[in-house]
Design an enzyme around this catalytic site. Structure first.
Site, PDB file in Angstrom:
ATOM      1  N   LYS A  23       0.834  -1.219   0.000  1.00  0.00           N
ATOM      2  CA  LYS A  23       0.000   0.000   0.000  1.00  0.00           C
ATOM      3  C   LYS A  23       0.854   1.248   0.000  1.00  0.00           C
ATOM      4  O   LYS A  23       0.646   2.165  -0.798  1.00  0.00           O
ATOM      5  CB  LYS A  23      -0.913  -0.018   1.245  1.00  0.00           C
ATOM      6  N   ASN A  24       1.823   1.312   0.910  1.00  0.00           N
ATOM      7  CA  ASN A  24       2.573   2.559   1.086  1.00  0.00           C
ATOM      8  C   ASN A  24       3.558   2.826  -0.051  1.00  0.00           C
ATOM      9  O   ASN A  24       4.134   3.905  -0.121  1.00  0.00           O
ATOM     10  CB  ASN A  24       3.291   2.575   2.444  1.00  0.00           C
ATOM     11  N   ARG A  95      -4.104  10.806   4.474  1.00  0.00           N
ATOM     12  CA  ARG A  95      -3.024  11.796   4.463  1.00  0.00           C
ATOM     13  C   ARG A  95      -2.063  11.564   3.307  1.00  0.00           C
ATOM     14  O   ARG A  95      -1.440  12.511   2.828  1.00  0.00           O
ATOM     15  CB  ARG A  95      -2.172  11.748   5.726  1.00  0.00           C
ATOM     16  N   CYS A 119      -3.653  13.159  13.087  1.00  0.00           N
ATOM     17  CA  CYS A 119      -4.520  11.978  12.997  1.00  0.00           C
ATOM     18  C   CYS A 119      -4.408  11.199  14.297  1.00  0.00           C
ATOM     19  O   CYS A 119      -3.685  11.604  15.211  1.00  0.00           O
ATOM     20  CB  CYS A 119      -4.200  11.135  11.781  1.00  0.00           C
ATOM     21  N   ARG A 124       1.769  14.504  13.188  1.00  0.00           N
ATOM     22  CA  ARG A 124       2.125  14.257  11.788  1.00  0.00           C
ATOM     23  C   ARG A 124       2.186  15.536  10.964  1.00  0.00           C
ATOM     24  O   ARG A 124       1.419  15.746  10.022  1.00  0.00           O
ATOM     25  CB  ARG A 124       1.176  13.226  11.175  1.00  0.00           C
ATOM     26  N   ASP A 127       5.866  20.080   7.876  1.00  0.00           N
ATOM     27  CA  ASP A 127       6.779  21.222   7.753  1.00  0.00           C
ATOM     28  C   ASP A 127       8.012  20.909   6.896  1.00  0.00           C
ATOM     29  O   ASP A 127       8.495  21.768   6.162  1.00  0.00           O
ATOM     30  CB  ASP A 127       7.193  21.751   9.140  1.00  0.00           C
ATOM     31  N   ASP A 310       5.155   0.542  12.076  1.00  0.00           N
ATOM     32  CA  ASP A 310       3.886  -0.048  11.626  1.00  0.00           C
ATOM     33  C   ASP A 310       3.697  -1.479  12.123  1.00  0.00           C
ATOM     34  O   ASP A 310       2.606  -2.044  11.986  1.00  0.00           O
ATOM     35  CB  ASP A 310       3.801  -0.023  10.093  1.00  0.00           C
ATOM     36  N   ARG A 402      -8.243  -0.221   5.251  1.00  0.00           N
ATOM     37  CA  ARG A 402      -7.314   0.682   4.559  1.00  0.00           C
ATOM     38  C   ARG A 402      -6.030  -0.039   4.146  1.00  0.00           C
ATOM     39  O   ARG A 402      -5.370   0.379   3.212  1.00  0.00           O
ATOM     40  CB  ARG A 402      -6.955   1.856   5.461  1.00  0.00           C
TER      41      ARG A 402
HETATM   42  N1  EPU Z   1       7.286  14.601  10.577  1.00  0.00           N
HETATM   43  C1  EPU Z   1       7.398  15.932  10.904  1.00  0.00           C
HETATM   44  N2  EPU Z   1       7.364  16.840   9.880  1.00  0.00           N
HETATM   45  C2  EPU Z   1       7.241  16.473   8.587  1.00  0.00           C
HETATM   46  C3  EPU Z   1       7.129  15.103   8.260  1.00  0.00           C
HETATM   47  C4  EPU Z   1       7.150  14.169   9.280  1.00  0.00           C
HETATM   48  O1  EPU Z   1       7.511  16.305  12.069  1.00  0.00           O
HETATM   49  O2  EPU Z   1       7.206  17.357   7.709  1.00  0.00           O
HETATM   50  C5  EPU Z   1       7.293  13.587  11.654  1.00  0.00           C
HETATM   51  C6  EPU Z   1       5.919  12.922  11.784  1.00  0.00           C
HETATM   52  O3  EPU Z   1       5.064  13.684  12.603  1.00  0.00           O
HETATM   53  C7  EPU Z   1       6.275  11.577  12.394  1.00  0.00           C
HETATM   54  C8  EPU Z   1       7.670  11.281  11.836  1.00  0.00           C
HETATM   55  O4  EPU Z   1       8.156  12.527  11.312  1.00  0.00           O
HETATM   56  O5  EPU Z   1       6.355  11.697  13.783  1.00  0.00           O
HETATM   57  C9  EPU Z   1       7.731  10.239  10.746  1.00  0.00           C
HETATM   58  O6  EPU Z   1       6.818  10.572   9.749  1.00  0.00           O
HETATM   59  P1  EPU Z   1       7.012  10.186   8.221  1.00  0.00           P
HETATM   60  O7  EPU Z   1       6.919  11.431   7.410  1.00  0.00           O
HETATM   61  O8  EPU Z   1       8.223   9.349   8.058  1.00  0.00           O
HETATM   62  O9  EPU Z   1       5.734   9.291   7.962  1.00  0.00           O
HETATM   63  P2  EPU Z   1       4.683   9.374   6.796  1.00  0.00           P
HETATM   64  O10 EPU Z   1       5.355   9.547   5.496  1.00  0.00           O
HETATM   65  O11 EPU Z   1       3.603  10.328   7.166  1.00  0.00           O
HETATM   66  C10 EPU Z   1       4.734   6.817   6.254  1.00  0.00           C
HETATM   67  C11 EPU Z   1       3.734   5.702   6.235  1.00  0.00           C
HETATM   68  C12 EPU Z   1       3.316   5.360   7.641  1.00  0.00           C
HETATM   69  C13 EPU Z   1       4.551   4.952   8.436  1.00  0.00           C
HETATM   70  C14 EPU Z   1       5.606   6.069   8.370  1.00  0.00           C
HETATM   71  C15 EPU Z   1       6.898   5.698   9.042  1.00  0.00           C
HETATM   72  C16 EPU Z   1       2.581   6.078   4.148  1.00  0.00           C
HETATM   73  C17 EPU Z   1       1.329   6.413   3.446  1.00  0.00           C
HETATM   74  N3  EPU Z   1       2.563   6.109   5.467  1.00  0.00           N
HETATM   75  O12 EPU Z   1       4.061   7.922   6.866  1.00  0.00           O
HETATM   76  O13 EPU Z   1       2.443   4.238   7.538  1.00  0.00           O
HETATM   77  O14 EPU Z   1       4.191   4.736   9.770  1.00  0.00           O
HETATM   78  O15 EPU Z   1       5.881   6.405   6.991  1.00  0.00           O
HETATM   79  O16 EPU Z   1       7.420   4.541   8.524  1.00  0.00           O
HETATM   80  O17 EPU Z   1       3.586   5.760   3.517  1.00  0.00           O
HETATM   81  C18 EPU Z   1       0.603   2.891   8.103  1.00  0.00           C
HETATM   82  O18 EPU Z   1       0.778   2.278   7.042  1.00  0.00           O
HETATM   83  O19 EPU Z   1      -0.167   2.470   9.010  1.00  0.00           O
HETATM   84  C19 EPU Z   1       1.321   4.133   8.346  1.00  0.00           C
HETATM   85  C20 EPU Z   1       0.970   5.019   9.266  1.00  0.00           C
END
Ligand code: EPU
Length: 442
Positions: A23-24, A95, A119, A124, A127, A310, A402
């Site tokens: 999915k991701n 998201r 969420c 999340r 920035d 995850d 999802r």
């Molecule tokens: N963060 C910030 N600022 C940013 C971006 C991220 O502070 O601009 C923080 C987030 O708040 C979080 C941390 O950095 O605390 C990690 O976030 P990341 O950006 O790596 O996660 P994501 O891209 O939003 C993806 C997966 C998540 C998975 C994370 C970490 C997708 C659609 N989602 O999220 O998957 O937990 O990477 O591996 O790819 C799930 O599948 O259940 C899921 C939540």
């Protein structure tokens, strides 16, 4: 009409399960198709609500899309886009749709994408995405809950991420593909999904190097260098980890097919330390078994290649019946222990202090009426219910839908006693049992 899972626990799982596409990964590949004015086809696409939402987002932008259920493929025609707006109605539901921002700015030099907000599992923020786009030359305004990005042109630059964010790395990779000159993303995320996106982009004609390491170099190319592709996405490592946990937790023995073992190295080493046996029986298949009570251990979630956040909830469900005391530290999200109160209902002994959980393994969990609060917490409840004595019900299945394609048939193929029923059927079942007043007792 709401639906729920009914699980009768305690059955040792055995047999074979085949893992679906990730999915991701696939959601980001779908967004990446926006960069080329052409038709692309992606295979190994799981039939999930998140995929449907991404198809709707692309449709809103003017892309023509279709999903072939038999072939498990999506076809996306992005030759003509009619809008640069990704609306709140979709981004608020998923998201990951925020990822279209980078691709739209890259192709159209303008985008309006709704801000996802927080969420259930944490704040999340986005920035890093915004700061990175600004350093590429975009002007960003936050207007009425939307990110409005505009750029005369994007110019390659060095970007350092404070933490290796998966989404920010992907958004910035997408924006940099059509920028002038080279962009270096330092402290980049190294997840397999990032490598899959880079491979997809390079197949399209982009020039992305270093994906899978902490430094990614994107040499900008001209729009006419990009073309549509046919591409097969990677297997879902989190889904694979979930079925491995289900077999191990029920002290069963089974085969996980269509998995990339190198994507799960840290996880499999932890499962082995717990007492599971994991054998590579083919380049893309594991045999997984466990014939003893699991042993306690400590887990700290980390960006890849560390223990995946995850799979943390699944690890917790396993450790709740392990021999001894375990500590889990969740280091990525502020609020990813939503499964704890539900596991406690089943008899688990878990003490939570901020991002640490102390788990004293109990002999057995017992079935209970449960509610999924988010995708992975929901998966942990399915696992706990499979391990528990007696019946459990799990509600709020839209979270689980999802991320887990064909959960019930796949679990049943492993011998699990699991059913998905509507409340209506449940009421009939209750009537038959003469259990007419009050909540469902199963
Ligand atoms: N963060 C910030 N600022 C940013 C971006 C991220 O502070 O601009 C923080 C987030 O708040 C979080 C941390 O950095 O605390 C990690 O976030 P990341 O950006 O790596 O996660 P994501 O891209 O939003 C993806 C997966 C998540 C998975 C994370 C970490 C997708 C659609 N989602 O999220 O998957 O937990 O990477 O591996 O790819 C799930 O599948 O259940 C899921 C939540």
């Amino acid at each position: 009409m709401t639906e729920k899972l009914i699980i009768s626990g305690g059955k040792q799982l055995s047999g074979e399960v085949s893992i679906s596409g990730a999915k991701n990964a696939v959601l980001k590949l779908m967004a990446a198709t926006l960069l080329a004015k052409d038709v692309s086809k992606i295979y190994n696409v799981p039939e999930l609500t998140d995929v449907t939402i991404m198809l709707s987002v692309l449709g809103q932008l003017g892309a023509k899309t279709s999903y072939d259920k038999v072939e498990k493929s999506v076809t996306i025609d992005t030759r003509e886009l009619t809008s640069i707006v990704a609306g709140y109605e979709f981004v608020s539901r998923m998201r990951a749709s925020f990822i279209v921002l980078g691709a739209l700015v890259g192709r159209c030099k303008e985008a309006m994408v709704a801000l996802p907000g927080g969420c259930a599992i944490g704040e999340r923020r986005v920035d890093f995405h915004i700061r990175g786009l600004e350093s590429l030359g975009a002007t960003i305004k936050i207007e009425n809950g939307y990110v409005h990005a505009q750029a005369k042109k994007l110019e390659g630059t060095d970007i350092y991420l404070d933490i290796p964010s998966v989404g920010a790395t992907e958004n910035l990779m997408l924006a940099a593909v059509l920028a002038e000159g080279s962009t270096r993303i330092q402290n980049a995320a190294q997840e397999p999904e990032i490598v899959d996106l880079a491979n997809f982009l390079n197949t399209m004609g982009a020039d992305v190097n270093g994906a899978g390491t902490s430094e990614i170099l994107i040499n900008g190319v001209k729009p006419e260098s990009l073309h549509g592709v046919e591409y097969t996405t990677i297997p879902d490592r989190i889904e694979a980890g979930t079925y491995m946990a289900a077999i191990i937790g029920t002290r069963g023995k089974g085969i996980i097919q269509n998995v990339n073992p190198s994507h799960l190295t840290f996880y499999t080493s932890k499962l082995t330390q717990m007492g599971a046996k994991i054998k590579l029986i083919a380049p893309n298949a594991f045999e997984v078994s466990c014939n003893q009570r699991l042993k306690a251990l400590n887990i700290v979630t980390q960006p890849y290649p560390g223990f995946p956040t995850d799979l943390q909830s699944l690890g917790m469900a396993l450790l709740s019946v392990a021999d001894g005391v375990s500590i889990i530290t969740e280091s990525l999200y502020e609020n990813r222990f939503m499964q704890v109160p539900e596991l406690r209902k089943m008899g688990a002994d878990i003490h939570q202090e901020r991002n640490h959980a102390l788990i004293k393994g109990v002999e057995k969990l017992s079935g209970a009426n449960l509610r999924a609060s988010d995708l992975r917490a929901g998966a942990a409840l399915v696992l706990a219910a499979l391990m528990a004595e007696g019946y459990s019900t799990i509600e709020e299945l839209h979270h689980i839908d999802r991320g887990y394609e064909l959960l019930v048939p796949k679990m049943r193929a492993l011998g699990a006693n699991i059913d998905r029923i509507s409340d209506e059927i449940d009421i009939v079942a209750d009537k038959v049992r003469g259990n007419l007043n009050g909540t469902t007792k199963i």
